[in-house]
Enzyme design. Structure first.
Site, PDB file in Angstrom:
ATOM      1  CG  LEU A 143      -1.933   1.445   1.495  1.00  0.00           C
ATOM      2  CD1 LEU A 143      -3.083   1.275  -0.149  1.00  0.00           C
ATOM      3  CD2 LEU A 143      -2.569   1.436   2.618  1.00  0.00           C
ATOM      4  CD1 TRP A 144       2.774   4.552  -4.081  1.00  0.00           C
ATOM      5  CD2 TRP A 144       1.700   2.556  -4.290  1.00  0.00           C
ATOM      6  NE1 TRP A 144       3.471   3.311  -5.346  1.00  0.00           N
ATOM      7  CE2 TRP A 144       3.217   2.326  -5.139  1.00  0.00           C
ATOM      8  CE3 TRP A 144       2.221   1.111  -3.819  1.00  0.00           C
ATOM      9  CZ2 TRP A 144       3.765   1.444  -5.794  1.00  0.00           C
ATOM     10  CZ3 TRP A 144       2.009   0.274  -4.802  1.00  0.00           C
ATOM     11  CH2 TRP A 144       3.150  -0.121  -5.511  1.00  0.00           C
ATOM     12  CB  ILE A 189       3.818   0.201   4.804  1.00  0.00           C
ATOM     13  CG1 ILE A 189       2.489  -0.626   6.102  1.00  0.00           C
ATOM     14  CG2 ILE A 189       3.030   1.758   4.736  1.00  0.00           C
ATOM     15  CD1 ILE A 189       1.184   0.311   5.259  1.00  0.00           C
ATOM     16  CE  LYS A 190       6.274   4.033  -3.541  1.00  0.00           C
ATOM     17  NZ  LYS A 190       6.216   5.099  -4.735  1.00  0.00           N
ATOM     18  CD  GLN A 191       4.054   7.421   3.907  1.00  0.00           C
ATOM     19  OE1 GLN A 191       3.626   8.639   3.126  1.00  0.00           O
ATOM     20  NE2 GLN A 191       3.030   7.152   4.591  1.00  0.00           N
TER      21      GLN A 191
END
Length: 348
Positions: A196-197, A234-236
């Site tokens: 998830l972005w 998780i993409k952040q």
């Protein structure tokens, strides 16, 4: 494994920082990460196999770290602005070639890209299909993400994982949360992993002197929501400041968020993001950011050092790699990976 990575003085200085929050409080990456953090949970054997395919591919195989090439900018921006600097990437096969030759764990791109070359590359590198996009052809632009295909379609073309974006804080975020949560549930049922972005989007998050879209407190909470939605990774964006909640006067806060659990140093800001990924049980990968030219390699290495020392699991870097000649793109991806292969660069 030692690397030949050469660091600037600025990047070398990052190696001596002592984090405010002890690494003993987080689940750190390592070869046994899946066994430690996923086996006790609810993921099925099929999902674990998909995660294993990602974590055990490419130059970082078996380390607990990941390097992913993402190329969805042809939709998220325009194809001309994205591929104009290097027109060879109008041909989507070159995207897959760059990920393979660059030693990546996986390649994240669109239904369109995979739909043209899936049979040639599905057995060569794990596919991460980005299932929703903000296409930006709508005028005026809005902060929305819409589905461009189905989870089953991604599975049919050989995907190991699906990825999606939620614009937390936007007026459209409620339907995005509902749609993506349902999509991730279906992906897990089919045995695919999920990424998830976790981006924040709201015009009010940007003041005259500071952009709180990259505040540690706001992005950290977005991460926490993303894990709750069923993300396996998780993409952040890398945090650049803090105090979004207190400055904008909304949300709930506690003083320790700003003086004991985080601080001004980029490693402390990023560790707060890791804490919000359920203390690192779900891996945090930071984005590489836009290409700014000659300094891209050094900037990518710096981001990787911050992510690794904070307890993150890797980088997902696209424009810095594909908006330059092919060989230079491979070299940049390898430079990022060398940070995670270098035993001298430790978790703070």
């Amino acid at each position: 494994m030692a690397s030949s990575l050469t660091l600037s003085r600025e990047n070398e200085a990052l190696l001596t920082h002592e984090a405010l929050v002890s690494k003993d409080m987080i689940h750190t990456p390592g070869p046994d990460f899946l066994d430690r953090c996923f086996v006790p949970g609810s993921r099925t054997p099929q999902v674990l196999r998909s995660l294993g395919a990602i974590y055990n591919h490419g130059r970082l195989a078996g380390t607990g770290y990941v390097s992913i090439l993402p190329v969805d900018q042809g939709i998220e921006h325009t194809a001309g602005s994205s591929f104009g600097p290097n027109p060879m990437y109008f041909d989507p096969e070159n995207i897959l070639r760059l990920a393979v030759e660059g030693g990546c764990n996986a390649v994240a791109t669109t239904f369109g890209t995979f739909g043209t070359v899936a049979r040639k590359y599905a057995h060569k590198i794990p596919f991460l299909v980005k299932i929703n996009h903000n296409e930006l052809l709508t005028y005026p632009n809005k902060f929305d993400q819409i589905m461009f295909g189905s989870v089953r379609q991604a599975w049919d073309m050989g995907a190991t994982a699906v990825g999606a974006t939620v614009y937390f804080g936007s007026a459209e975020s409620n339907h995005q949360i509902i749609e993506v949560t349902a999509a991730f549930e279906e992906a897990h049922r089919l045995g695919m992993a999920t990424v998830l972005w976790c981006y924040t989007r709201n015009n009010a998050f940007k003041t005259s002197d500071k952009d709180y879209h990259v505040a540690a407190d706001l992005t950290g909470q977005a991460n926490h929501l993303g894990v709750t939605m069923g993300a396996d990774i998780i993409k952040q964006k890398l945090p650049e400041n803090n105090g979004g909640f207190t400055t904008l006067k909304f949300g709930k806060t506690f003083p320790a968020m700003y003086d004991k659990l985080s601080g001004d140093h980029p490693i402390d800001l990023t560790r707060y993001q890791v804490l919000n990924c359920y203390a690192g049980r779900i891996g945090l990968i930071n984005s590489g950011g836009e290409s700014l030219g000659d300094g891209d390699r050094e900037a990518a290495v710096k981001t990787a050092i911050i992510n690794k020392r904070a307890g993150g699991q890797g980088l997902i870097s696209g424009r810095k790699a594909f908006q330059r000649p092919f060989a230079e793109g491979v070299d940049l991806l390898n430079a990022i990976q060398d940070v995670y292969l270098d035993p001298a660069i430790t978790i703070a």
